[in-house]
Write a protein that holds these residues in place. Structure first.
Motif, short mmCIF file in Angstrom:
data_model
loop_
_atom_site.label_atom_id
_atom_site.label_comp_id
_atom_site.label_asym_id
_atom_site.label_seq_id
_atom_site.Cartn_x
_atom_site.Cartn_y
_atom_site.Cartn_z
N ARG A 170 51.54 71.87 -50.61
CA ARG A 170 51.04 70.55 -51.00
C ARG A 170 52.18 69.76 -51.63
NH1 ARG A 170 45.36 72.36 -54.04
NH2 ARG A 170 44.99 74.21 -52.75
N PHE A 171 52.18 68.47 -51.42
CA PHE A 171 53.20 67.62 -52.03
C PHE A 171 52.61 66.22 -52.23
CE2 PHE A 171 53.77 67.51 -47.45
CZ PHE A 171 53.84 66.16 -47.16
N PRO A 172 53.04 65.52 -53.27
CA PRO A 172 52.53 64.16 -53.54
C PRO A 172 53.21 63.13 -52.65
CG PRO A 172 54.10 64.79 -55.22
CD PRO A 172 53.96 65.99 -54.32
N THR A 212 46.62 58.95 -57.00
CA THR A 212 47.75 59.39 -56.19
C THR A 212 47.26 60.21 -54.99
OG1 THR A 212 48.01 61.41 -57.51
CG2 THR A 212 49.27 59.45 -58.18
N ARG A 213 48.11 60.30 -53.99
CA ARG A 213 47.77 61.05 -52.77
C ARG A 213 48.52 62.37 -52.74
NH1 ARG A 213 46.96 55.40 -52.94
NH2 ARG A 213 44.88 55.15 -52.04
N GLU A 214 47.82 63.39 -52.29
CA GLU A 214 48.40 64.72 -52.15
C GLU A 214 48.24 65.18 -50.71
OE1 GLU A 214 48.17 68.67 -54.81
OE2 GLU A 214 46.35 68.29 -53.64
N CYS A 215 49.36 65.34 -50.04
CA CYS A 215 49.35 65.86 -48.67
C CYS A 215 49.33 67.38 -48.69
CB CYS A 215 50.57 65.36 -47.90
SG CYS A 215 50.70 63.56 -47.79
N TYR A 216 48.74 67.98 -47.69
CA TYR A 216 48.64 69.44 -47.66
C TYR A 216 48.80 69.96 -46.24
CZ TYR A 216 43.81 68.45 -46.24
OH TYR A 216 42.70 67.97 -45.58
N HIS A 217 49.37 71.17 -46.15
CA HIS A 217 49.42 71.96 -44.92
C HIS A 217 48.84 73.32 -45.28
CE1 HIS A 217 52.97 69.53 -43.00
NE2 HIS A 217 52.02 68.75 -43.50
N PHE A 218 47.80 73.73 -44.59
CA PHE A 218 47.06 74.92 -45.00
C PHE A 218 46.73 75.77 -43.78
CE2 PHE A 218 43.59 77.52 -46.49
CZ PHE A 218 43.86 77.73 -47.83
N GLY A 219 47.11 77.06 -43.84
CA GLY A 219 46.74 78.02 -42.80
C GLY A 219 45.41 78.66 -43.15
N GLU A 220 44.35 78.27 -42.47
CA GLU A 220 43.00 78.75 -42.81
C GLU A 220 42.82 80.23 -42.49
OE1 GLU A 220 38.35 77.58 -41.77
OE2 GLU A 220 39.96 76.11 -41.51
N TYR A 221 43.18 80.63 -41.28
CA TYR A 221 43.13 82.06 -40.95
C TYR A 221 43.99 82.34 -39.73
CZ TYR A 221 39.75 81.11 -37.16
OH TYR A 221 39.15 80.66 -36.01
N ARG A 279 56.60 76.93 -43.68
CA ARG A 279 57.44 76.47 -44.79
C ARG A 279 58.42 75.40 -44.32
NH1 ARG A 279 58.41 78.60 -49.79
NH2 ARG A 279 60.42 78.10 -50.78
N TRP A 280 58.96 75.60 -43.15
CA TRP A 280 59.89 74.60 -42.61
C TRP A 280 59.18 73.29 -42.32
CZ3 TRP A 280 65.01 73.91 -41.76
CH2 TRP A 280 65.37 72.87 -40.91
N VAL A 281 58.00 73.36 -41.68
CA VAL A 281 57.27 72.15 -41.33
C VAL A 281 56.87 71.38 -42.59
CG1 VAL A 281 55.18 71.26 -40.24
CG2 VAL A 281 56.45 73.10 -39.15
N ALA A 282 56.44 72.08 -43.63
CA ALA A 282 56.08 71.39 -44.88
C ALA A 282 57.29 70.70 -45.49
CB ALA A 282 55.49 72.40 -45.87
N GLY A 342 55.39 70.26 -55.91
CA GLY A 342 54.21 69.99 -55.11
C GLY A 342 53.46 71.22 -54.67
N GLY A 343 53.95 72.41 -54.98
CA GLY A 343 53.27 73.61 -54.51
C GLY A 343 52.01 73.89 -55.26
N SER A 344 51.02 74.45 -54.59
CA SER A 344 49.75 74.72 -55.23
C SER A 344 49.84 75.87 -56.21
CB SER A 344 48.70 75.04 -54.16
OG SER A 344 49.08 76.20 -53.44
N ASN A 345 50.78 76.79 -56.02
CA ASN A 345 50.87 77.94 -56.90
C ASN A 345 51.23 77.56 -58.33
OD1 ASN A 345 50.31 79.60 -54.78
ND2 ASN A 345 52.45 79.95 -54.26
N GLU A 346 51.99 76.47 -58.50
CA GLU A 346 52.42 76.09 -59.84
C GLU A 346 51.46 75.09 -60.46
OE1 GLU A 346 56.16 73.73 -61.91
OE2 GLU A 346 56.49 74.97 -60.14
#
Length: 442
Positions: free
Chosen positions: A93-95, A200-209, A230-233, A303-307
């Motif tokens: 995720r990134f703003p 603010t807007r938060e863009c996300y790339h998420f691998g569901e399964y 990771r590269w695409v994000a 922008g990472g969700s882990n932090e």
């Protein structure tokens, strides 16, 4: 010698099995009737059969090759069960401060720009586009690893009723790889953005399964997809926040940079960002650097969700931290969108008596042209009854890559659903008045 020949005789069993033929030394032959039945081996008692089977199994386990093969198979099955599939296998995720309608429109997540970044190298995109086609059911099919890959997508969004801006947007894309009808692996990815409480807007790339059914290949694909995500994000964050949506800028250099960042991101990043990111890793991040040269969110950790969304925020509502497609109400909406897309496609193909992939492609081209002209007419950007212009647009649409056409058709269906939902809300609202010629809730 004659006595020896006379004393010598032998028997042969006739090939027909009708009898036994006897030949003497004088050359005369005589036939005797064959027995009425051939004696069979007597049936062994069940206890003896069990003993024989037990002995064979014990003998097999004493064979080192058999034991090694069986052990290796069990280990491989265990490793595949533990590592061949994964849920939520990546989350980036990134703003972004860009206009939400630009992010969700055909300029990026709703267009082919994301596909260009997703393919990384231009040659990869060309291979996928060139080998892509519509199958008899209207699904996009292209080259897979191994075999062929079927791709389907659905777009879902929701607009703010007050500002009319897109509140959230989600592109759900499903990939299914098959070989001789067997599903080797399949995965579902989600791309989009959401509007946070602070605006603010938060863009996300998420691998569901990711579900793999082919050992070794599944593990390789899962590892490659994680690195690829990771590269695409990284490249997407750079493109959106630094160079995207610059078509209105008069500076030719800026427009050229925007095109380069989409067309060949690895080369673009190597030329413009490798040094700044390496410097940030070694010496730290400099806030005074121009935004064009700032390192990516993967380096700064912004922008990472882990932090931002992890255990360090105990007071944060878990439900608020969920992405749009993870919320129950929106999951229902996406499921309805998927079902509606399948129903529309089935009705289109059933009503035109398609006989093959070429017929499907021709019908979908005509369908997209009509949908596009209808949307333009409703927006006041063009007429819907100009046959000459319609034929020209249909010819232009037929030259598009199949993946782009499949994406455009999904966008058309999403626009129809969006307009239907807005009209339904307006009709359902009990108290409305006209303000500046538009509907507003009292």
């Amino acid at each position: 010698m004659n006595a020896a020949r006379i004393a010598t005789s032998f028997r042969r069993l006739g090939t027909s099995g009708a009898g036994i033929i006897t030949t003497t030394a004088c050359g005369s032959k005589s036939a005797t009737a064959a027995p009425s039945s051939i004696p069979t081996t007597p049936t062994l008692p069940s206890s003896q059969r069990v003993g024989i089977i037990r002995h064979k199994i014990q003998h097999a386990f004493r064979n080192p090759n058999f034991a090694l093969g069986l052990g290796g198979g069990l280990v491989l099955a265990g490793l595949h069960s533990a590592t061949g599939s994964a849920n939520d296998f990546y989350d980036y995720r990134f703003p972004s401060n860009k206009d939400p309608d630009d992010i969700a429109s055909s300029s990026f997540y709703g267009g082919e720009e994301l596909m260009e970044l997703f393919c990384i190298f231009p040659i990869v995109g060309q291979i996928m586009m060139r080998n892509g086609r519509f199958d008899e059911t209207g699904n996009f099919t292209t080259t897979g690893f191994p075999g062929q890959m079927k791709v389907s997508m659905v777009f879902s969004d929701e607009a703010n009723e007050v500002t009319e801006e897109t509140n959230w947007f989600n592109k759900r894309e499903r990939f299914r790889d098959t070989l001789f009808g067997y599903t080797c692996w399949e995965m579902v990815l989600n791309f989009g953005f959401r509007t946070l409480e602070d605006g603010t807007r938060e863009c996300y790339h998420f691998g569901e399964y990711f579900h793999g059914n082919l050992p070794i290949i599944s593990q390789i694909m899962l590892l490659v997809l994680k690195v690829h995500a990771r590269w695409v994000a990284w490249s997407t964050e750079h493109h959106i926040n630094h160079y995207a949506f610059s078509s209105g800028i008069d500076d030719d250099e800026e427009e050229e940079m925007e095109e380069q960042s989409r067309a060949n991101m690895p080369l673009f990043l190597l030329r413009n960002y490798a040094l700044s990111d390496l410097t940030a890793m070694v010496f730290g991040y400099d806030n005074d650097v121009s935004i064009k040269k700032q390192p990516s969110f993967l380096i700064t950790g912004g922008g990472g969700s882990n932090e931002e969304h992890g255990e360090d925020a105990p007071n944060r509502d878990i439900e608020e931290d969920k992405l749009p497609f993870q919320q129950k109400a929106i999951q229902i909406q996406i499921s309805e969108d998927i079902a509606a897309d399948k129903r529309v496609m089935k009705e289109i193909l059933a009503g035109n008596n398609t006989r093959g992939a070429e017929d499907v492609n021709a019908i979908l081209v005509r369908r997209h042209t009509l949908a596009r002209r209808q949307t333009m007419a409703e927006d006041g950007k063009g007429a819907a009854d100009d046959d000459g212009q319609a034929a020209e647009e249909e010819e232009l649409t037929s030259t598009k890559d199949v993946y782009v056409l499949a994406k455009d058709l999904a966008v058309d269906r999403a626009q129809v659903r969006r307009m239907t939902r807005r009209r339904t809300r307006r009709l359902a609202a009990p108290n409305r008045t006209k303000v500046d010629g538009e509907d507003a809730v009292v």
